[in-house]
Scaffold this motif. Structure first.
Motif, short mmCIF file in Angstrom:
data_model
loop_
_atom_site.label_atom_id
_atom_site.label_comp_id
_atom_site.label_asym_id
_atom_site.label_seq_id
_atom_site.Cartn_x
_atom_site.Cartn_y
_atom_site.Cartn_z
N ALA A 117 0.84 -1.21 0.00
CA ALA A 117 0.00 0.00 0.00
C ALA A 117 0.87 1.25 0.00
CB ALA A 117 -0.92 -0.01 1.22
N ALA A 118 1.95 1.22 0.76
CA ALA A 118 2.87 2.37 0.79
C ALA A 118 3.47 2.61 -0.59
CB ALA A 118 3.97 2.14 1.82
N ALA A 119 3.83 1.53 -1.27
CA ALA A 119 4.43 1.68 -2.60
C ALA A 119 3.47 2.30 -3.60
CB ALA A 119 4.89 0.31 -3.10
N LEU A 120 2.16 2.10 -3.37
CA LEU A 120 1.16 2.63 -4.30
C LEU A 120 0.58 3.96 -3.85
CD1 LEU A 120 -0.77 -0.68 -5.13
CD2 LEU A 120 0.93 0.49 -6.52
N SER A 121 1.11 4.53 -2.76
CA SER A 121 0.58 5.78 -2.22
C SER A 121 1.11 6.97 -3.01
CB SER A 121 0.99 5.95 -0.75
OG SER A 121 0.53 4.84 0.02
N ALA A 122 0.19 7.84 -3.41
CA ALA A 122 0.60 9.06 -4.12
C ALA A 122 1.04 10.13 -3.14
CB ALA A 122 -0.56 9.57 -4.98
N ASP A 123 0.43 10.15 -1.96
CA ASP A 123 0.74 11.16 -0.94
C ASP A 123 1.87 10.65 -0.04
OD1 ASP A 123 -0.23 13.64 0.69
OD2 ASP A 123 -0.04 12.02 2.15
N GLN A 124 2.93 11.46 0.13
CA GLN A 124 4.08 11.02 0.90
C GLN A 124 3.75 10.81 2.38
OE1 GLN A 124 7.35 13.70 0.16
NE2 GLN A 124 8.05 12.47 -1.57
N GLY A 125 2.86 11.62 2.93
CA GLY A 125 2.47 11.44 4.32
C GLY A 125 1.80 10.10 4.55
#
Length: 905
Positions: A387-395
């Motif tokens: 999920a982190a790898a696919l996150s557009a938002d850095q936060g």
């Protein structure tokens, strides 16, 4: 096909499934294609002849993210037996296998105990052979449970055979499985196998194939199919595995493109369901396909079709299929599988994630949902990392990485946690993120191997986080720092800084965490404060096992060993029931350490043995060292000095490697006890004095004050009374600031044995103190007072005290002290025969633990649930215990091993 060159291996496997054995199973390791599966098949055939039932599973690379996938494959055929499990075990195993919906994540250890009970019950009707192939591709949850099983089936009619590729760290280390390494076939056996597989090969090609195959059976049987125009491409400097993959690739390339698409879907599917493969293939091709569609791939010897299943004939065939597909082909296959799995959201989202071309917040959110529903931390970690790898938002990406890292810490996966935190730190971090990243890794080893300056950094960080109103995060950082003060010495300034942060936190004073922090950081300065809270909270124990664990640890720090036993004993059942075996050895270590100091060796021995076993199993070396040191102390008090020496050496190796001061302090205590018991009084004083020397690695600020009786005895007999007085003066500030029971009991004893003119009054004053629950200390006082009275020629008076000391030490099993009392009594004119061995001394600590539980009236199944053993194993132990004790029933045990709940008649 015949097996060539494996006679020795076949003999070992045959003996394992068809005769007496002293091992739980075999782990077969070797390179791909070396014949691991062929040997397993022979063992399965031998097991059938021997009358064993076979249950099997295999790791599948595509299933590694699905918790308990391998275990489900193993136990699903036995699911009818779940109804016979205890309720808590049933709930855990049913949830793990996906047979029940529950909001609670089952503990891997509770799942393991349930699996052990199920398999043991099944084996009661017919012996079992468990087969686990391709361990390297099993999901982490299944690996943990199977390792748990492997460590506990040595007394069961259960055998385990597992296979593992070369180059993989054995996940079943320290489980009792014997390692069987498969080497390449000899030249003669390789030639014989090739002649059987391809008898018509021309001599030049035959010689070339033998050279290329390098004695690998799979290569010898599969490379001949590549003979022809393309053979040159399969030779040269390529590794054998890659040459084989190219062979399988060439075989697949000859198939029609639509068949290759179906093969790719089968290779990427995380299930062997032929229905799913055909449905996804139909979606990809836009037309319905049936099982006959795969016939060309079967004829090409790439796959086999079973009842509702499609499987590749060898893992290299599967990897070759995926490796040669283009990225776009793999993406479209994943999307087709996602569409085919519309009613299985957790599996569907993984295929959607694999097909994503870039950040996709919707898929990331779905993966978070998968993590929340995961039945094991490993699955949740993988989902959050993806999920982190696919996150557009850095936060959001940072949040997900740190949540995954926290789960990794909780599940003991340090390498994973460090990697996730390192990745998070490459991103812009908010103060909250920075604080979280800072304290997460403190969950491993309590900072034992870190520089002491790190504790001061944590104090400053906790203060900063608290000022930003992140109270819970600040409390967790503070606790991590406080624990470091137990294992290493940070200095007075750092301790004061930690106390200042603790005092400023908006948390009630009686919060168990805050009480424990005060005890760890300032055991003397805050001793009365901590003792007040402990006594007030004693009546509430048994409600929250984690709170009780904190309070038990706090009580040990301030020398209230009776309260430490009370709280840690209350914590253990809840931690057991929840399967929290990471925390359980900590509570058991406190319990065993304190019971030993109180003199209850019979109760301490099985607790220490269990704590040591669980600490080792859960990868906590410093706790393992501490419990080994406690076992050494118990052996020394029993007078078993050779065993004490062996355990002391083992504990010291661990303590020195990690710089764990409490381990080394307990080691020195044991050495002092041994030296004293052997009459080496100067050595005893030297050993015990090291605990008081700030320059010595065994210096332990709190614990040094709790061995004063032993130190005083050694000093007086070694003629070191002046040195003893100096040490006692150094403890005066501590004694004035705390009413610590252990400290003041020790001081009263030391003052009595040092006294000259007022010795009589000092001994009487010490004996008048409340020593309820401290029998060893009362026994020491009676012995020392009796010795002093005899030297004053008050022989008649001395006998009463010496007799009391002898009876006390006989009951406690303190061999050296018993002998001292006997010698003094003889000198005082009273005979004193040696006692017969106590029942508990005839058993190992593990056997004693089982016997005591049986004496309390627990059934074999109930004992097994407490000790994480099967009821059949408990029964086996009891059959050994009864003859050792000369009894034949549980009723006899209850009379022989009385407990607080079952006093002697």
């Amino acid at each position: 096909m015949l097996l060539f060159g494996r006679n020795a291996e076949l003999k070992d496997l045959g003996a394992l499934v068809d005769g007496p054995r002293d091992r739980s199973g075999i782990l077969i390791q070797g390179q791909p294609g070396i014949g691991k599966s062929a040997l397993v098949d022979e063992a399965v055939a031998a097991a059938a002849i021997a009358g064993l039932r076979v249950v099997r599973t295999a790791g599948v690379e595509a299933e590694q993210n699905y918790a308990y996938a391998g275990l489900q494959r193993l136990l699903y055929p036995l699911r009818q037996g779940l109804d016979g499990l205890p309720a808590r075990q049933y709930d855990a195993l049913a949830a793990a296998l996906g047979l029940a919906d529950t909001s609670d994540d089952p503990s891997a250890y509770l799942v393991g105990l349930a699996a052990l009970t199920l398999l043991s019950d099944t084996a009661g009707d017919q012996p079992l052979l468990i087969v686990v192939e391709d361990v390297h591709w099993l999901d982490q949850a299944s690996i943990e449970v199977l390792a748990f099983l492997a460590r506990r089936i040595d007394t069961e009619p259960i055998t385990l055979i597992a296979t593992l590729r070369d180059g993989i760290t054995a996940p079943f280390a320290d489980t009792g499985l014997s390692l069987m390494r498969l080497e390449r076939l000899s030249d003669d056996h390789a030639a014989a196998l090739l002649d059987l597989a391809a008898p018509q090969l021309p001599a030049p090609i035959r010689h070339r194939l033998l050279a290329e195959a390098q004695g690998n059976p799979l290569a010898l049987t599969e490379l001949p199919t590549a003979v022809g125009d393309d053979f040159d491409e399969l030779t040269g400097t390529l590794p054998l595995t890659e040459r084989l993959e190219r062979t399988f690739t060439a075989r697949g390339a000859a198939l029609p493109s639509q068949i290759r698409s179906a093969l790719l879907i089968a290779a990427l599917n995380d299930s062997d369901s032929i229905a799913e493969t055909l449905t996804a293939t139909g979606i990809l091709l836009g037309s319905t396909v049936g099982p006959d569609f795969l016939t060309p791939a079967v004829e090409a010897r790439l796959i086999t079709l079973g009842f509702g299943t499609v499987t590749f004939r060898h893992p290299l065939m599967r990897s070759a299929t995926t490796a040669t597909a283009t990225a776009d082909e793999r993406r479209r296959a994943h999307l087709a599988l996602a569409d085919a799995l519309g009613e299985r959201p957790d599996r569907r989202v993984w295929h959607r994630a694999a097909a994503a071309l870039g950040p996709d917040e919707q898929v990331a959110i779905e993966l978070e949902g998968t993590a929340e529903r995961a039945r094991h931390p490993a699955g949740a970690i993988a989902a959050l990392e993806q999920a982190a790898a696919l996150s557009a938002d850095q936060g959001r990406r940072t949040d997900r990485l740190l949540r995954a890292a926290e789960l990794a810490v909780d599940s003991g996966r340090r390498d994973t946690a460090e990697r996730l935190i390192e990745t998070a730190r490459t991103l812009p971090l908010t103060p909250r993120h920075d604080a979280t990243a800072a304290w997460l890794l403190s969950g491993f080893e309590d900072g034992v191997r870190e520089d002491p300056s790190r504790i001061g950094e944590l104090a400053a960080l906790a203060a900063s986080v608290a000022s930003d109103e992140y109270t819970d995060a600040a409390m967790r950082i503070l606790w991590g720092a406080a624990m470091r003060c137990f294992w290493i010495e940070p200095g007075a300034d750092t301790r004061r800084a930690l106390l200042a942060v603790a005092d400023a936190l908006p948390i009630p004073d009686d919060d168990p965490r805050l009480v424990a922090v005060a005890a760890y950081v300032a055991p003397f300065e805050r001793g009365d404060h901590v003792l007040g809270h402990l006594r007030a909270l004693a009546s509430t124990s048994g409600r929250d096992p984690e709170a009780d664990r904190f309070l038990g640890s706090a009580a040990l720090q301030v020398g209230a060993f009776d309260l430490a036993v009370h709280f840690s004993t209350a914590a253990a059942p809840g931690l057991r029931a929840a399967g929290r075996l990471g925390l359980l050895p900590r509570a058991l270590a406190v319990q065993a350490w304190s019971l030993t100091r109180l003199g209850d060796l019979a109760a301490a021995a099985p607790v220490a043995a269990e704590a040591a076993a669980f600490a080792r199993e859960t990868g906590q070396p410093f706790m393992h060292g501490l419990t080994k040191a406690v076992q050494a102390e118990i052996a020394a008090l029993h007078g078993d000095y050779p065993r004490a020496a062996g355990l002391t050496a083992e504990a010291e190796r661990i303590g020195l490697a990690s710089g764990a001061r409490p381990v080394l302090a307990t080691v020195q205590l044991t050495r002092g006890l041994t030296a004293f018991g052997e009459g080496r009084f100067e050595d005893a004083f030297a050993d015990l004095s090291r605990i008081h020397d700030p320059r010595d690695p065994s210096y332990a600020p709190a614990l040094r004050a709790y061995f004063l009786a032993e130190l005083a005895e050694a000093a007086v007999r070694a003629g070191q009374t002046d040195a003893l007085r100096d040490l006692l003066r150094g403890l005066t500030p501590a004694a004035e600031s705390t009413s610590s029971p252990a400290l003041h009991i020790g001081l009263r004893y030391a003052q009595a044995v040092l006294a000259t003119e007022a010795a009589d009054a000092q001994f009487l004053s010490a004996l008048e103190a409340d020593l309820t629950g401290w029998p060893a200390e009362r026994g020491r006082l009676h012995l020392a007072y009796g010795e002093w009275l005899r030297r004053q020629r008050r022989v008649v008076e001395s006998r009463t005290h010496l007799r009391t000391a002898r009876e006390t030490f006989d009951a406690l099993g303190f061999a050296a002290w018993s002998e001292r009392a006997r010698l003094e009594l003889r000198s005082a004119g009273e005979s004193s025969p040696n006692p017969s061995p106590d029942a508990s001394e005839r058993l190992t600590p593990h056997e004693l633990g089982i016997a005591r539980l049986a004496a309390q009236g627990l059934t074999n199944r109930e004992i097994g649930q407490r000790l994480y053993l099967s009821h059949r194993t408990v029964s086996t132990h009891l059959h050994r215990i009864f003859p050792k004790l000369g009894v034949s029933s549980r009723t006899d045990l209850a009379a022989l091993l009385p407990t607080a709940d079952n006093p002697p008649a």
